[in-house]
Write a protein that holds these residues in place. Structure first.
Motif, PDB file in Angstrom:
ATOM      1  N   HIS A  81      -4.769  -2.266 -11.816  1.00 13.27           N
ATOM      2  CA  HIS A  81      -4.313  -1.489 -10.658  1.00 13.27           C
ATOM      3  C   HIS A  81      -5.502  -1.133  -9.755  1.00 13.27           C
ATOM      4  CE1 HIS A  81      -1.686   1.916  -8.957  1.00 13.27           C
ATOM      5  NE2 HIS A  81      -2.884   2.161  -8.466  1.00 13.27           N
TER       6      HIS A  81
ATOM      7  N   HIS B 285      -6.952  -2.536  -5.811  1.00 15.38           N
ATOM      8  CA  HIS B 285      -7.276  -1.715  -4.631  1.00 15.38           C
ATOM      9  C   HIS B 285      -8.471  -2.278  -3.865  1.00 15.38           C
ATOM     10  CE1 HIS B 285      -4.641   1.749  -4.496  1.00 15.38           C
ATOM     11  NE2 HIS B 285      -4.825   2.040  -5.769  1.00 15.38           N
TER      12      HIS B 285
ATOM     13  N   GLN C 145      -9.621   4.076  -1.651  1.00 13.70           N
ATOM     14  CA  GLN C 145      -8.662   5.185  -1.601  1.00 13.70           C
ATOM     15  C   GLN C 145      -9.275   6.444  -0.999  1.00 13.70           C
ATOM     16  OE1 GLN C 145      -7.350   4.697  -5.938  1.00 13.70           O
ATOM     17  NE2 GLN C 145      -5.519   5.465  -4.934  1.00 13.70           N
TER      18      GLN C 145
ATOM     19  N   CYS D 125       0.621   5.889  -7.845  1.00 13.90           N
ATOM     20  CA  CYS D 125      -0.676   5.736  -7.179  1.00 13.90           C
ATOM     21  C   CYS D 125      -0.952   6.976  -6.347  1.00 13.90           C
ATOM     22  CB  CYS D 125      -0.636   4.489  -6.292  1.00 13.90           C
ATOM     23  SG  CYS D 125      -2.172   4.191  -5.410  1.00 13.90           S
ATOM     24  N   LEU D 126      -2.181   7.462  -6.402  1.00 18.58           N
ATOM     25  CA  LEU D 126      -2.538   8.657  -5.637  1.00 18.58           C
ATOM     26  C   LEU D 126      -2.428   8.412  -4.131  1.00 18.58           C
ATOM     27  CD1 LEU D 126      -5.643   9.847  -7.711  1.00 18.58           C
ATOM     28  CD2 LEU D 126      -3.351  10.866  -7.703  1.00 18.58           C
TER      29      LEU D 126
HETATM   30 ZN    ZN Z   1      -3.621   3.285  -6.870  1.00 14.60          ZN
END
Ligand code: ZN
Length: 188
Positions: free
Chosen positions: A145, A149, A52, A103-104
């Motif tokens: 979660h 990723h 991310q 989610c960011l």
């Molecule tokens: Zn996320």
């Protein structure tokens, strides 16, 4: 500590499988961990995975909030910082629970996702010591979660229903998401 940029699906790193961490003594790695924790706090998220922030390594940080309400809801899990390298789910309960996730990397989007109620996670701490974490309920959800990723998987891939805030532009990849009025979930 530096605030890192959180990427969205327009950056291909988010969809790539991340590589295992092998050099735990790397100074850059230690800096990255600190920066990820700082960035997670600044973004008011409960978890962040290295892809991310555009780093293709198997590393996640998780911390549920620590206010009075959260302590009631999460018990001993509230406020505990988890830094896990090369995390793996080695056991998962048959029982599944539905919950609303955000989610960011997908700002403004929400989705209903079924997750295992409990998971056993194996991995390494930031110094390379092996660790095992038994997570249940919301913490188990966040682990699932974040570990997703690392394989380029987003919650929208599992969601049984997706919706977005009215003021959010559609992301090309999830344009088919239903445009329902925003309902903010209590958590995440
Ligand atoms: Zn996320």
């Amino acid at each position: 500590m530096a605030l890192l940029e959180i990427i969205t699906p327009s950056n291909p790193t988010l969809r790539k499988k991340a590589k295992r961490v092998s050099d735990f003594s790397n100074k850059k790695l230690q800096q990255l961990i600190d920066d990820m924790v700082f960035t997670m706090h600044e973004a008011v998220g409960v978890g962040l995975a290295a892809p991310q922030v555009d780093v293709g390594q198997r590393l996640i940080v998780i911390q549920l909030p620590d206010d009075e309400e959260s302590r009631e809801e999460y018990g001993d899990d509230a406020g505990v910082l988890f830094v896990v390298l090369n995390p793996e789910i080695v056991k998962a309960s048959k029982e599944m629970v539905e919950g609303v996730e955000a989610c960011l990397s997908l700002p403004g989007y929400f989705g209903k996702v079924n997750r295992h109620q409990q998971v056993l996670v194996k991995g390494f701490d930031r110094h390379g010591n092996p660790i095992r974490i038994k997570a249940k309920d919301w913490l188990a959800r966040v682990f699932q979660h974040e570990i997703d990723h690392l394989d380029g998987v987003l919650f929208i891939d599992h969601a049984t229903e997706i919706w977005r805030s009215r003021d959010v532009e559609p992301i090309a990849e999830i344009e088919e998401a239903e445009d329902e009025p925003a309902t903010e979930p209590d958590v995440e």
